[in-house]
Design a protein around this motif. Structure first.
Motif, PDB file in Angstrom:
ATOM      1  N   TRP A 143       0.838  -1.196   0.000  1.00 45.89           N
ATOM      2  CA  TRP A 143       0.000   0.000   0.000  1.00 45.89           C
ATOM      3  C   TRP A 143       0.889   1.268   0.000  1.00 45.89           C
ATOM      4  O   TRP A 143       0.658   2.216  -0.751  1.00 45.89           O
ATOM      5  CB  TRP A 143      -0.902  -0.028   1.231  1.00 45.89           C
ATOM      6  CG  TRP A 143      -1.605   1.268   1.511  1.00 45.89           C
ATOM      7  CD1 TRP A 143      -2.628   1.815   0.796  1.00 45.89           C
ATOM      8  CD2 TRP A 143      -1.326   2.178   2.575  1.00 45.89           C
ATOM      9  NE1 TRP A 143      -3.001   3.005   1.339  1.00 45.89           N
ATOM     10  CE2 TRP A 143      -2.225   3.250   2.446  1.00 45.89           C
ATOM     11  CE3 TRP A 143      -0.407   2.184   3.638  1.00 45.89           C
ATOM     12  CZ2 TRP A 143      -2.226   4.327   3.323  1.00 45.89           C
ATOM     13  CZ3 TRP A 143      -0.420   3.246   4.516  1.00 45.89           C
ATOM     14  CH2 TRP A 143      -1.316   4.306   4.362  1.00 45.89           C
ATOM     15  N   GLY A 144       1.925   1.238   0.827  1.00 46.10           N
ATOM     16  CA  GLY A 144       2.849   2.370   0.877  1.00 46.10           C
ATOM     17  C   GLY A 144       3.512   2.590  -0.475  1.00 46.10           C
ATOM     18  O   GLY A 144       3.638   3.727  -0.946  1.00 46.10           O
ATOM     19  N   LEU A 145       3.877   1.499  -1.099  1.00 50.86           N
ATOM     20  CA  LEU A 145       4.578   1.556  -2.381  1.00 50.86           C
ATOM     21  C   LEU A 145       3.699   2.179  -3.460  1.00 50.86           C
ATOM     22  O   LEU A 145       4.154   3.001  -4.250  1.00 50.86           O
ATOM     23  CB  LEU A 145       4.965   0.128  -2.763  1.00 50.86           C
ATOM     24  CG  LEU A 145       6.130  -0.071  -3.702  1.00 50.86           C
ATOM     25  CD1 LEU A 145       7.399   0.519  -3.095  1.00 50.86           C
ATOM     26  CD2 LEU A 145       6.317  -1.569  -3.953  1.00 50.86           C
ATOM     27  N   VAL A 146       2.427   1.762  -3.513  1.00 52.55           N
ATOM     28  CA  VAL A 146       1.589   2.233  -4.612  1.00 52.55           C
ATOM     29  C   VAL A 146       0.864   3.550  -4.317  1.00 52.55           C
ATOM     30  O   VAL A 146       0.439   4.220  -5.247  1.00 52.55           O
ATOM     31  CB  VAL A 146       0.547   1.169  -5.052  1.00 52.55           C
ATOM     32  CG1 VAL A 146       1.250  -0.097  -5.521  1.00 52.55           C
ATOM     33  CG2 VAL A 146      -0.427   0.865  -3.934  1.00 52.55           C
ATOM     34  N   THR A 147       0.737   3.921  -3.025  1.00 51.78           N
ATOM     35  CA  THR A 147       0.030   5.188  -2.775  1.00 51.78           C
ATOM     36  C   THR A 147       0.890   6.227  -2.064  1.00 51.78           C
ATOM     37  O   THR A 147       0.989   7.366  -2.515  1.00 51.78           O
ATOM     38  CB  THR A 147      -1.252   4.978  -1.938  1.00 51.78           C
ATOM     39  OG1 THR A 147      -0.882   4.378  -0.705  1.00 51.78           O
ATOM     40  CG2 THR A 147      -2.250   4.104  -2.649  1.00 51.78           C
ATOM     41  N   ILE A 148       1.538   5.828  -0.950  1.00 51.40           N
ATOM     42  CA  ILE A 148       2.259   6.814  -0.156  1.00 51.40           C
ATOM     43  C   ILE A 148       3.476   7.374  -0.903  1.00 51.40           C
ATOM     44  O   ILE A 148       3.659   8.598  -0.993  1.00 51.40           O
ATOM     45  CB  ILE A 148       2.710   6.208   1.192  1.00 51.40           C
ATOM     46  CG1 ILE A 148       1.504   5.787   2.028  1.00 51.40           C
ATOM     47  CG2 ILE A 148       3.568   7.199   1.969  1.00 51.40           C
ATOM     48  CD1 ILE A 148       0.634   6.922   2.478  1.00 51.40           C
ATOM     49  N   VAL A 149       4.297   6.475  -1.455  1.00 56.97           N
ATOM     50  CA  VAL A 149       5.505   6.947  -2.131  1.00 56.97           C
ATOM     51  C   VAL A 149       5.168   7.906  -3.286  1.00 56.97           C
ATOM     52  O   VAL A 149       5.711   9.017  -3.342  1.00 56.97           O
ATOM     53  CB  VAL A 149       6.372   5.753  -2.596  1.00 56.97           C
ATOM     54  CG1 VAL A 149       7.529   6.231  -3.449  1.00 56.97           C
ATOM     55  CG2 VAL A 149       6.889   4.976  -1.388  1.00 56.97           C
ATOM     56  N   PRO A 150       4.234   7.522  -4.180  1.00 60.37           N
ATOM     57  CA  PRO A 150       3.881   8.467  -5.251  1.00 60.37           C
ATOM     58  C   PRO A 150       3.283   9.765  -4.720  1.00 60.37           C
ATOM     59  O   PRO A 150       3.567  10.848  -5.258  1.00 60.37           O
ATOM     60  CB  PRO A 150       2.830   7.706  -6.072  1.00 60.37           C
ATOM     61  CG  PRO A 150       2.998   6.282  -5.713  1.00 60.37           C
ATOM     62  CD  PRO A 150       3.552   6.235  -4.335  1.00 60.37           C
ATOM     63  N   PHE A 151       2.482   9.646  -3.637  1.00 59.65           N
ATOM     64  CA  PHE A 151       1.863  10.847  -3.068  1.00 59.65           C
ATOM     65  C   PHE A 151       2.936  11.803  -2.524  1.00 59.65           C
ATOM     66  O   PHE A 151       2.913  13.012  -2.781  1.00 59.65           O
ATOM     67  CB  PHE A 151       0.900  10.436  -1.950  1.00 59.65           C
ATOM     68  CG  PHE A 151       0.384  11.583  -1.133  1.00 59.65           C
ATOM     69  CD1 PHE A 151      -0.525  12.488  -1.670  1.00 59.65           C
ATOM     70  CD2 PHE A 151       0.820  11.773   0.185  1.00 59.65           C
ATOM     71  CE1 PHE A 151      -0.998  13.550  -0.915  1.00 59.65           C
ATOM     72  CE2 PHE A 151       0.346  12.833   0.944  1.00 59.65           C
ATOM     73  CZ  PHE A 151      -0.564  13.720   0.393  1.00 59.65           C
ATOM     74  N   VAL A 152       3.906  11.238  -1.805  1.00 59.27           N
ATOM     75  CA  VAL A 152       4.983  12.060  -1.264  1.00 59.27           C
ATOM     76  C   VAL A 152       5.768  12.693  -2.408  1.00 59.27           C
ATOM     77  O   VAL A 152       6.079  13.892  -2.391  1.00 59.27           O
ATOM     78  CB  VAL A 152       5.920  11.215  -0.360  1.00 59.27           C
ATOM     79  CG1 VAL A 152       7.194  11.981  -0.022  1.00 59.27           C
ATOM     80  CG2 VAL A 152       5.194  10.814   0.919  1.00 59.27           C
ATOM     81  N   GLU A 153       6.028  11.901  -3.437  1.00 63.85           N
ATOM     82  CA  GLU A 153       6.847  12.370  -4.550  1.00 63.85           C
ATOM     83  C   GLU A 153       6.148  13.470  -5.352  1.00 63.85           C
ATOM     84  O   GLU A 153       6.727  14.497  -5.671  1.00 63.85           O
ATOM     85  CB  GLU A 153       7.173  11.179  -5.454  1.00 63.85           C
ATOM     86  CG  GLU A 153       8.185  11.491  -6.533  1.00 63.85           C
ATOM     87  CD  GLU A 153       8.600  10.216  -7.275  1.00 63.85           C
ATOM     88  OE1 GLU A 153       8.783   9.162  -6.610  1.00 63.85           O
ATOM     89  OE2 GLU A 153       8.727  10.268  -8.504  1.00 63.85           O
ATOM     90  N   SER A 154       4.843  13.236  -5.638  1.00 65.62           N
ATOM     91  CA  SER A 154       4.183  14.154  -6.565  1.00 65.62           C
ATOM     92  C   SER A 154       3.524  15.337  -5.863  1.00 65.62           C
ATOM     93  O   SER A 154       3.289  16.366  -6.478  1.00 65.62           O
ATOM     94  CB  SER A 154       3.123  13.396  -7.363  1.00 65.62           C
ATOM     95  OG  SER A 154       2.124  12.944  -6.466  1.00 65.62           O
ATOM     96  N   THR A 155       3.219  15.213  -4.584  1.00 66.08           N
ATOM     97  CA  THR A 155       2.472  16.277  -3.916  1.00 66.08           C
ATOM     98  C   THR A 155       3.253  16.932  -2.774  1.00 66.08           C
ATOM     99  O   THR A 155       3.446  18.146  -2.762  1.00 66.08           O
ATOM    100  CB  THR A 155       1.137  15.730  -3.361  1.00 66.08           C
ATOM    101  OG1 THR A 155       0.511  14.975  -4.367  1.00 66.08           O
ATOM    102  CG2 THR A 155       0.237  16.849  -2.904  1.00 66.08           C
TER     103      THR A 155
END
Ligand SMILES: Nc1ncnc2c1ncn2[C@@H]1O[C@H](COP(=O)(O)OP(=O)(O)OP(=O)(O)O)[C@@H](O)[C@H]1O
Ligand SMILES: [Mg+2]
Lengths: 328, 251
Positions: A143-155
């Motif tokens: 879950w962290g890999l598919v949502t948190i990491v991209p969220f941190v990166e893009s937002t």
């Protein structure tokens, strides 16, 4: 005729042990010993694990200076450099960020559940928290890999870059979302059920009379919470935080999947990190031809174990003090 | 005699169990009213309707009116914290708040923002501790934790804490049942002194205490008010058979 209680039909006086009684006493004693044996098992296990780690890490502990092991900044096993500082600081950073993110909302939830919620809300939320606690670590990792990491990166990272470019712990120096913050966010969710239930239980130990004493002179519920309950349960809150932290310290898989695993000393929550459990899980069993490598990894495990032991002892002490406190 | 509190057609149930059945009462101003009756007859329940504490229990339904100075405290425009400020409660077991003696007394004044300067708080704390007859014992250690006091002192502290928000009415639910005889006498004495200024409603199980305190008596049985009236009448010449039996200690 029913003989009166205590009368014996065999012995002269009835007080000496009869053969049957001796056998019963013996089997009672045997049962006691078996139970004791299993109860002692956890203690023996902890000692055995510690001892095992100590023996296996002895080669490096006895040859490599402890100071370089604990405070060395470079990890290059092929060059015989075994500095664990990046991993130790990585562990501390991720745990601290996770706990800091988790504690405030968890306090609000626990207080809401114990002070404001109706019985029906309570009995609806509690099983959900149990469910959250039962989700396997690896699922949180994915879950962290598919949502948190991209969220941190893009937002989060572009925002932080623009909003506070000069604040030390919030500097953005790397391009990806694999970071201390991502690890902390995943951990925050994972330790939340524990934090909530411990704080909730502690609030339950406060007698209702105390709340009523405050309400009786016209205090609102919020005033009662702020001025009476929170000061009263503060040690319990601290114990909950310590418990949550010691759980977070050892969490491996979920964190390993989102923090980037770069052996560097993080200086910002947006840096990648490499915590101790990840180091061990990723490397043990590989490249074991390098001398001292295996011993260094087991040394890392020993250090992790010691940190967690210290935390657990601390939490036990604090909880003990909470329980001993007189409420009336 | 002018009544301060009037209870009209009050019905209370816990879930489906009806514990107050159509209670009607008049409680006189600046007098001590004693509520008596066998255990479980609804005395605590009745008392808790008067400071709106009853609604803290889940599953309670309350119907009817409780009027203070002619105003229904259950009408929707009423602020419940204001009700509880005006109607103080002395609980069965003394419960000091987990703070210093000083803070216990100033807590209510502080919350209701009744003073401005620190010096005013200090004077007020002293005044109310004196009023509760505790100043001589604690004046020199105001900043000790309140839990360090004896049970009897704690109950007087609770009295001071309640008086500090300047209520008009004092409710007491067996306020001396957890205390030793000397401390009980102390509280009784205070209640008698204070009745000049406050309307007092006390629940008690001790007949002798009731006789010492009461100006007005309410006798309850199984959720109903059986008899009410001036103490001399109810004690001396009860009209109802059940009151008579209770006074003779038959149940
Ligand atoms: N929270 C509650 N939930 C359900 N029933 C309750 C609750 N509190 C009281 N009752 C019931 O309501 C009835 C009246 O109780 P109450 O406490 O008012 O009696 P009481 O006259 O104060 O008794 P005592 O003299 O023993 O203090 C009793 O039958 C009791 O079992
Ligand atoms: Mg009662």
């Amino acid at each position: 005729m029913i003989p009166p209680i205590g009368s014996s039909t065999t012995g002269a006086t009835g007080w000496q042990p009869q053969p049957v009684a001796l056998a019963r006493a013996k089997s009672n004693e045997r049962a006691r010993k078996i139970f004791l044996g299993f109860t002692a098992l956890p203690v023996v296990l902890i000692l055995l694990v510690t001892l095992g780690l100590l023996i296996r890490s002895w080669p490096i502990l006895s040859t490599y200076p402890l100071q370089d092991l604990l405070f060395g900044e470079v990890w290059k096993p092929s060059k015989m450099l075994f500095g664990l500082l990046p991993f130790i600081t990585g562990t501390v950073w991720i745990t601290a960020v996770g706990v800091l993110i988790s504690v405030p909302p968890c306090l609000l939830v626990a207080i809401y559940l114990s002070e404001y919620a109706h019985d029906s809300t309570r009995s609806f939320i509690r099983p959900i928290l149990d469910l959250l606690a039962a989700i396997p670590s690896v699922v949180f990792g994915v879950w962290g890999l598919v949502t948190i990491v991209p969220f941190v990166e893009s937002t989060v990272m572009p925002f932080a870059k623009a909003a506070f470019p000069y604040i030390p712990f919030l500097k953005v120096d790397q391009p990806t979302g694999f970071s201390v913050l991502s690890g902390g966010l995943v951990l925050a969710v994972m330790i939340a059920p524990l934090l909530i239930s411990v704080v909730y239980e502690v609030l339950l130990t406060v007698p209702n009379d105390l709340r009523r004493a405050s309400l009786a002179i016209g205090a609102t519920q919020w005033e009662t919470i702020r001025r009476v309950l929170i000061p009263q349960v503060l040690p319990g809150i601290i114990a909950a935080v310590v418990l949550g932290a010691s759980r977070a310290l050892g969490e491996t898989i979920a964190v390993l999947m989102v923090v980037g695993n770069v052996p560097q000393i993080p200086t910002s929550i947006f840096d990648a990190a490499y915590p101790l459990p990840a180091l061990i899980a990723n490397n043990y069993g590989e490249m074991m031809s390098i001398p001292l490598y295996d011993s260094a990894l087991l040394g890392a495990a020993l250090i992790l174990l010691i940190i967690i032991l210290i935390f657990n002892v601390l939490s036990v002490i604090v909880l003990q003090r909470v329980k001993q406190r007189k409420w009336e | 005699m002018e009544s301060h509190i009037q209870v009209k057609d009050l019905k209370v149930s816990y879930g489906k169990q009806e514990v107050l059945k159509n209670v009607n009462l008049e409680i006189p101003r600046n007098r001590i009213t004693v509520i008596m009756g066998p255990s479980g007859c609804g005395k605590t329940t009745l008392l808790m309707t008067m400071n709106r504490f009853l609604e803290l229990n889940e599953g309670v339904t309350i119907a009817g009116q409780v009027l203070v100075d002619g105003h229904n405290i259950y009408s929707p425009d009423v602020d419940v914290t204001e009700v509880r400020k005006r109607v103080g409660l002395l609980a069965q077991r003394p419960t000091p708040l987990p703070m210093s003696i000083f803070d216990n007394v100033s807590y209510g004044m502080y919350i209701h923002q009744m003073r401005k300067e620190t010096i005013e708080y200090k004077q007020a704390v002293r005044h109310y501790l004196e009023l509760a007859g505790l100043w001589d014992e604690v004046g020199k250690r105001l900043h000790d934790p309140a839990t360090a006091l004896s049970i009897g002192q704690q109950q007087r502290l609770c009295l001071a804490r309640g008086l500090a928000v300047e209520p008009e009415i004092i409710l007491g639910d067996e306020p001396t049942s957890a205390l030793d005889p000397v401390s009980s006498a102390h509280i009784e004495h205070k209640l008698l002194e204070l009745k000049e200024k406050y309307t007092t409603v006390v629940v008690t199980h001790t007949l002798r205490q009731a006789k010492r305190l009461a100006d007005h008596v309410v006798f309850m049985y199984l959720g109903e008010v059986v008899e009410q009236g001036p103490a001399a009448e109810v004690f001396g010449n009860p009209r109802e058979e059940r009151t008579k039996q209770y006074l003779q200690g038959l149940f």
